[in-house]
Design an enzyme around this catalytic site. Structure first.
Site, mmCIF file in Angstrom:
data_model
loop_
_atom_site.group_PDB
_atom_site.id
_atom_site.type_symbol
_atom_site.label_atom_id
_atom_site.label_comp_id
_atom_site.label_asym_id
_atom_site.label_seq_id
_atom_site.Cartn_x
_atom_site.Cartn_y
_atom_site.Cartn_z
ATOM 1 N N HIS A 91 0.868 -1.190 0.000
ATOM 2 C CA HIS A 91 0.000 0.000 0.000
ATOM 3 C C HIS A 91 0.897 1.231 0.000
ATOM 4 O O HIS A 91 2.137 1.101 -0.027
ATOM 5 C CB HIS A 91 -0.951 -0.041 1.200
ATOM 6 C CG HIS A 91 -0.258 -0.296 2.505
ATOM 7 N ND1 HIS A 91 0.614 0.602 3.074
ATOM 8 C CD2 HIS A 91 -0.272 -1.371 3.332
ATOM 9 C CE1 HIS A 91 1.086 0.110 4.211
ATOM 10 N NE2 HIS A 91 0.571 -1.102 4.387
ATOM 11 N N HIS A 143 4.004 1.314 2.330
ATOM 12 C CA HIS A 143 5.193 0.634 1.803
ATOM 13 C C HIS A 143 5.851 1.484 0.708
ATOM 14 O O HIS A 143 7.063 1.614 0.657
ATOM 15 C CB HIS A 143 4.807 -0.709 1.161
ATOM 16 C CG HIS A 143 4.246 -1.716 2.108
ATOM 17 N ND1 HIS A 143 2.943 -2.153 2.048
ATOM 18 C CD2 HIS A 143 4.812 -2.386 3.146
ATOM 19 C CE1 HIS A 143 2.740 -3.073 2.980
ATOM 20 N NE2 HIS A 143 3.845 -3.220 3.674
HETATM 21 P P1 AMP Z 1 4.919 -5.072 6.555
HETATM 22 O O1 AMP Z 1 4.708 -5.485 5.135
HETATM 23 O O2 AMP Z 1 3.661 -4.770 7.296
HETATM 24 O O3 AMP Z 1 5.856 -5.982 7.300
HETATM 25 O O4 AMP Z 1 5.661 -3.674 6.475
HETATM 26 C C1 AMP Z 1 6.872 -3.515 5.787
HETATM 27 C C2 AMP Z 1 7.467 -2.177 6.135
HETATM 28 O O5 AMP Z 1 6.557 -1.138 5.777
HETATM 29 C C3 AMP Z 1 7.724 -2.027 7.648
HETATM 30 O O6 AMP Z 1 8.946 -1.338 7.843
HETATM 31 C C4 AMP Z 1 6.551 -1.200 8.093
HETATM 32 O O7 AMP Z 1 6.802 -0.431 9.254
HETATM 33 C C5 AMP Z 1 6.332 -0.304 6.890
HETATM 34 N N1 AMP Z 1 4.956 0.203 6.890
HETATM 35 C C6 AMP Z 1 3.819 -0.518 6.937
HETATM 36 N N2 AMP Z 1 2.744 0.286 7.004
HETATM 37 C C7 AMP Z 1 3.225 1.557 7.014
HETATM 38 C C8 AMP Z 1 2.629 2.850 7.076
HETATM 39 N N3 AMP Z 1 1.307 3.011 7.161
HETATM 40 N N4 AMP Z 1 3.434 3.932 7.061
HETATM 41 C C9 AMP Z 1 4.785 3.796 6.994
HETATM 42 N N5 AMP Z 1 5.412 2.611 6.913
HETATM 43 C C10 AMP Z 1 4.646 1.512 6.931
#
Ligand code: AMP
Length: 281
Positions: free
Chosen positions: A31, A34
């Site tokens: 999204h 990311h």
């Molecule tokens: P995930 O796929 O949920 O493991 O997230 C991958 C990376 O994207 C991690 O470093 C998360 O902290 C970052 N991330 C996920 N959602 C957000 C968001 N809303 N804002 C900023 N970074 C995000």
């Protein structure tokens, strides 16, 4: 788009080993949150590796793992604008866990003792195991992590210090939907109604910052619970205020210190987390 499935292939594809490399580890179902990390990595590095891997050892329940949203075709579409600089790394389990899917044990002290660490036992061992494998195998110049998972970010900073590979950990601000809901892959599991109701989380955190400036931690917690749990099927898992450096929840605020508010909320069966800096003037 260049898609590779093993770290070895990745190394072979990196033509110039000296060019700066940004790594963005993700679990897919991408999204705009990311993409904010990918965009920053693309601005700051010659090449960018985005990894997509749903890491089994950081899940506490097999149902949660099974239900985790996946949409690789949409992910590839979203990454298209960065195609020229980007290598997409979609490893198999054996590439990251050559000796079987099991997490290593780490000691991060107070960083993992509370909040997500307490609610999800073993979670950060799983996260650290996979991030260590990614950092060691890929050896990026910089690795990008979101402040949405603030506790994870601090754990990774500690891990990176221990590894001592000279990698820069870059933190990126939390991105929100128009109604204030923190963007998350898990939002795909919410009904349309829950998605709009979940705006209460950020609204209430904002209220605490703007209008509850002389409240105690206990009063803030009670207020947060009352607003969120007024919604059908919403339940607060935790409301904590902690210093960003040690992540130990406090019951009294010291005006000389900085704090963040950390919350986890169940919207039906879906668990959402959020965090903001506590502003006190
Ligand atoms: P995930 O796929 O949920 O493991 O997230 C991958 C990376 O994207 C991690 O470093 C998360 O902290 C970052 N991330 C996920 N959602 C957000 C968001 N809303 N804002 C900023 N970074 C995000």
């Amino acid at each position: 788009m260049l898609i590779v499935h093993t770290a070895e292939e990745l190394q072979n594809r990196m033509k110039s080993k000296s060019a700066s490399l940004g790594l963005v580890p993700t679990m897919g179902a991408l999204h705009q949150g990311h993409l904010s990390l990918v965009s920053r990595a693309a601005n700051e590095n010659k090449k960018v590796v985005v990894s997509i891997y749903v890491n089994p050892t950081q899940f506490n329940h097999s149902k949660d793992l099974d239900n985790y949203p996946k949409d690789i075709d949409k992910d590839i579409d979203l990454l298209k604008p960065f195609e020229k600089q980007l290598i997409l790394y979609v490893p198999s389990h054996s590439d990251l866990y050559p000796e079987g899917i099991k997490s290593k044990k780490f000691d991060f002290g107070s960083l993992t003792a509370h909040m997500e660490g307490a609610s999800r036992p073993g979670h950060f061992n799983g996260v650290a195991t996979i991030v260590e494998a990614l950092l060691v195998n890929i050896r990026p110049t910089r690795a990008y992590f979101g402040e949405k998972d603030f506790q994870q970010l601090q754990v990774i900073r500690a891990l990176n210090q221990k590894l001592d590979l000279g990698i820069d950990i870059v933190n990126c601000p939390l991105q929100r939907a128009e109604n204030g809901l923190a963007l998350s892959s898990r939002n795909a599991l919410l009904t349309k109604e829950q998605k709009s109701e979940a705006a209460v989380i950020y609204q209430t955190l904002e209220y605490l910052n703007k209008s509850a400036t002389d409240w105690s931690v206990g009063e803030m917690e009670l207020y947060f619970k009352s607003k969120v749990e007024a919604i059908k099927d919403f339940k607060v898992d935790y409301f904590s205020i902690a210093s960003p450096s040690d992540l130990i929840p406090v019951s009294h605020l010291d005006s000389r210190k900085n704090y963040r508010i950390f919350v986890a909320v169940y919207a039906g069966k879906t668990r959402l987390i959020d965090t903001i800096e506590l502003v006190r003037k």
